[in-house]
Each structure stands twice: as C-alpha cells, then as structure tokens.
Design a protein around this motif. Structure first.
Motif, PDB file in Angstrom:
ATOM      1  N   GLY A   1      72.943 -70.683 -33.023  1.00  0.00           N
ATOM      2  CA  GLY A   1      73.483 -70.625 -34.268  1.00  0.00           C
ATOM      3  C   GLY A   1      74.641 -70.623 -35.218  1.00  0.00           C
ATOM      4  N   ILE A   2      75.224 -69.929 -36.675  1.00  0.00           N
ATOM      5  CA  ILE A   2      75.210 -70.494 -37.426  1.00  0.00           C
ATOM      6  C   ILE A   2      76.307 -69.118 -37.739  1.00  0.00           C
ATOM      7  CG2 ILE A   2      74.898 -70.307 -40.107  1.00  0.00           C
ATOM      8  CD1 ILE A   2      72.268 -71.420 -39.836  1.00  0.00           C
ATOM      9  N   PHE A   3      77.185 -70.128 -37.977  1.00  0.00           N
ATOM     10  CA  PHE A   3      78.815 -69.400 -37.426  1.00  0.00           C
ATOM     11  C   PHE A   3      79.208 -68.669 -39.608  1.00  0.00           C
ATOM     12  CE2 PHE A   3      83.594 -69.127 -38.663  1.00  0.00           C
ATOM     13  CZ  PHE A   3      84.214 -68.008 -37.684  1.00  0.00           C
ATOM     14  N   LYS A   4      78.761 -67.689 -39.423  1.00  0.00           N
ATOM     15  CA  LYS A   4      79.611 -66.710 -41.198  1.00  0.00           C
ATOM     16  C   LYS A   4      80.148 -66.331 -40.704  1.00  0.00           C
ATOM     17  CE  LYS A   4      74.362 -67.154 -42.340  1.00  0.00           C
ATOM     18  NZ  LYS A   4      74.077 -66.269 -42.695  1.00  0.00           N
ATOM     19  N   PRO A   5      82.114 -66.604 -41.915  1.00  0.00           N
ATOM     20  CA  PRO A   5      83.105 -65.805 -41.364  1.00  0.00           C
ATOM     21  C   PRO A   5      83.019 -64.550 -42.350  1.00  0.00           C
ATOM     22  CG  PRO A   5      83.549 -68.215 -41.972  1.00  0.00           C
ATOM     23  CD  PRO A   5      82.121 -67.619 -41.668  1.00  0.00           C
TER      24      PRO A   5
END
Length: 74
Positions: free
Chosen positions: A69-73
């Motif tokens: 997955g891609i972490f998007k803060p």
C-alpha cells in the motif's frame, strides 16, 4: 580499502543441512561495489548473491505484487 558487514538472516533455512537461523550474510564493499556472500555457520555451506538469483528466478516478486500500500499522510 574493503569493508565488511556481517548479519544473521532470521528465520532462514540452510539449503544444504536444513538447519534454521544459521545463515550469515557477509557484505563486502570493494572498489565501490558491494559483494554478498551467504554462509551457514553450522555446516559451512556458502553461496554468492548471483548464485542465489540463478537458483530461483521464478521466486522474484514483481513490483506490483510486492506493493502492499501507499502511505498518504493527511
């Protein structure tokens, strides 16, 4: 000047003697290039990083299958 780093590979099993947690990864840096050597401290079996790639080329993950997955803060 060559430098050497050593690390044990947790959970890995020796392909020769089938003993777990005995593989030592040795990373040597010579002339700006890294060379990896894996050795079993139990039976002495060793192999290089290029030999491991030739042994199981089908087990390499593709970039899309290894992405969780891609972490998007926010």
């Amino acid at each position: 000047m060559a430098t050497t780093r050593k690390r044990f590979i947790a959970g890995a099993q020796c392909p020769q003697c089938k003993t777990q947690d005995t593989l030592l990864l040795r990373i040597e840096t010579r002339d700006g290039q890294e060379h990896e050597q894996v050795e079993c401290v139990h039976c002495g079996h060793h192999f290089a990083d290029r030999e491991a790639e030739k042994a199981s080329p089908e087990s390499k993950p593709t970039p899309s299958s290894s992405l969780i997955g891609i972490f998007k803060p926010e």
